[in-house]
Scaffold this motif. Structure first.
Motif, short mmCIF file in Angstrom:
data_model
loop_
_atom_site.label_atom_id
_atom_site.label_comp_id
_atom_site.label_asym_id
_atom_site.label_seq_id
_atom_site.Cartn_x
_atom_site.Cartn_y
_atom_site.Cartn_z
N GLU A 1 0.86 -1.19 0.00
CA GLU A 1 0.00 0.00 0.00
C GLU A 1 0.89 1.24 0.00
O GLU A 1 1.56 1.52 1.00
N PRO A 2 0.95 1.99 -1.11
CA PRO A 2 1.90 3.11 -1.23
C PRO A 2 1.83 4.12 -0.09
O PRO A 2 2.87 4.55 0.42
N ALA A 3 0.64 4.50 0.32
CA ALA A 3 0.51 5.51 1.37
C ALA A 3 1.07 5.00 2.69
O ALA A 3 1.73 5.74 3.44
N VAL A 4 0.83 3.72 2.99
CA VAL A 4 1.31 3.14 4.25
C VAL A 4 2.82 2.93 4.17
O VAL A 4 3.54 3.17 5.16
N LYS A 5 3.33 2.50 3.03
CA LYS A 5 4.78 2.34 2.87
C LYS A 5 5.49 3.68 3.08
O LYS A 5 6.52 3.75 3.75
N ALA A 6 4.92 4.76 2.53
CA ALA A 6 5.50 6.09 2.71
C ALA A 6 5.50 6.49 4.18
O ALA A 6 6.46 7.08 4.68
N LEU A 7 4.44 6.11 4.89
CA LEU A 7 4.36 6.40 6.32
C LEU A 7 5.43 5.63 7.09
O LEU A 7 6.09 6.18 7.98
N LEU A 8 5.61 4.36 6.74
CA LEU A 8 6.65 3.55 7.40
C LEU A 8 8.03 4.12 7.13
O LEU A 8 8.88 4.18 8.03
N ASP A 9 8.27 4.54 5.89
CA ASP A 9 9.57 5.14 5.55
C ASP A 9 9.81 6.42 6.33
O ASP A 9 10.93 6.74 6.72
N GLU A 10 8.72 7.16 6.57
CA GLU A 10 8.82 8.45 7.25
C GLU A 10 9.00 8.31 8.75
O GLU A 10 9.82 9.00 9.36
N THR A 11 8.23 7.42 9.38
CA THR A 11 8.22 7.35 10.84
C THR A 11 8.72 6.03 11.40
O THR A 11 8.83 5.88 12.62
N GLY A 12 9.00 5.06 10.53
CA GLY A 12 9.44 3.76 11.02
C GLY A 12 8.34 2.97 11.71
O GLY A 12 8.62 2.02 12.44
N GLY A 13 7.10 3.36 11.51
CA GLY A 13 5.98 2.64 12.13
C GLY A 13 5.49 3.28 13.41
O GLY A 13 4.53 2.79 14.02
N ASP A 14 6.11 4.39 13.84
CA ASP A 14 5.69 5.03 15.09
C ASP A 14 4.30 5.65 14.99
O ASP A 14 3.66 5.90 16.02
N ASP A 15 3.84 5.95 13.77
CA ASP A 15 2.53 6.57 13.60
C ASP A 15 1.42 5.57 13.31
O ASP A 15 0.33 5.94 12.89
N LEU A 16 1.70 4.28 13.51
CA LEU A 16 0.64 3.29 13.38
C LEU A 16 -0.21 3.30 14.64
O LEU A 16 0.30 3.60 15.72
N PRO A 17 -1.51 3.00 14.54
CA PRO A 17 -2.21 2.49 13.36
C PRO A 17 -2.47 3.59 12.32
O PRO A 17 -2.43 4.77 12.63
N ALA A 18 -2.76 3.12 11.10
CA ALA A 18 -3.16 4.01 10.03
C ALA A 18 -4.44 3.48 9.41
O ALA A 18 -4.56 2.27 9.18
N LEU A 19 -5.39 4.36 9.16
CA LEU A 19 -6.64 3.98 8.50
C LEU A 19 -6.60 4.50 7.08
O LEU A 19 -6.33 5.69 6.85
N VAL A 20 -6.84 3.60 6.13
CA VAL A 20 -6.74 3.96 4.72
C VAL A 20 -8.10 3.78 4.04
O VAL A 20 -8.76 2.76 4.21
N MET A 21 -8.48 4.81 3.28
CA MET A 21 -9.68 4.75 2.44
C MET A 21 -9.31 5.27 1.06
O MET A 21 -8.71 6.34 0.95
#
Length: 198
Positions: A58-78
């Motif tokens: 999921e591109p948006a979630v991958k970008a989030l992981l690259d940015e924060t290393g997963g610290d901003d999870l959970p993420a809700l995607v629509m």
């Protein structure tokens, strides 16, 4: 159909009831997601510990992981877009994100000035009150409602008035013993003109 995918941080399960210290917030969120399903929303949950490949896919979630290393999870995607991150939203926010109208939303909508103005237009036409119609028309116009919206409200009022008139006339005929009309213009068939009606 609206679809929401929740990308959870690594954990043993999504319910929050396992482990030495159950998380009531997770249990509440799991119940809220079940409620969301009953509202016709498709819900999926993805756990980073169990399905890391889906996070990368999921591109948006991958970008989030690259940015924060997963610290901003959970993420809700629509629709390929992250609509919430870093926390589990409450039911009211979930409903808003998914476009679900709750009873509170409906109550607020029905109490809005715009709806009241349109109801006023319909009621004025149904009651046959010209000053009322002018007042509510001006109020609706001031609120920026379109001529089409006002026209539809007036049509509904006219339909109510016509139905009420028909019912009253039928009751009048029944109470006063007026025979049912037959033929063109209410006359007997023999009395009808031979060329056209009325």
């Amino acid at each position: 159909m609206t679809a929401v995918t929740v990308y959870d941080p690594p954990m043993c399960c999504s319910t929050g009831v396992c482990g030495p210290e159950p998380d009531p917030n997770l249990a509440r969120f799991a119940a809220d997601l079940e409620w969301l399903k009953t509202q016709g929303v498709m819900v999926q949950r993805v756990n980073l510990a169990q399905e890391p490949a889906r996070f990368v896919a999921e591109p948006a979630v991958k970008a989030l992981l690259d940015e924060t290393g997963g610290d901003d999870l959970p993420a809700l995607v629509m629709n390929g877009r992250i609509v919430a991150r870093g926390q589990y939203p409450a039911r009211a926010e979930l409903a808003k994100l998914a476009g679900v109208v709750t009873s509170n939303d409906a109550a607020d909508y029905l109490a809005s000035e715009a709806v009241r103005a349109l109801i006023g237009i319909g009621a004025a036409v149904a009651a046959g009150c010209e000053p009322c119609l002018t007042f509510h028309h001006n109020a609706a116009k001031h609120l920026g409602l379109s001529a089409e919206q006002m026209r539809r409200a007036a049509e509904i009022g006219a339909e109510v008035r016509a139905a009420a008139t028909k019912t009253v006339m039928a009751t009048k005929d029944r109470l006063l013993g007026v025979p049912a009309q037959s033929g063109c213009c209410g006359g007997a068939a023999a009395a009808r003109p031979t060329t056209g009606c009325c």
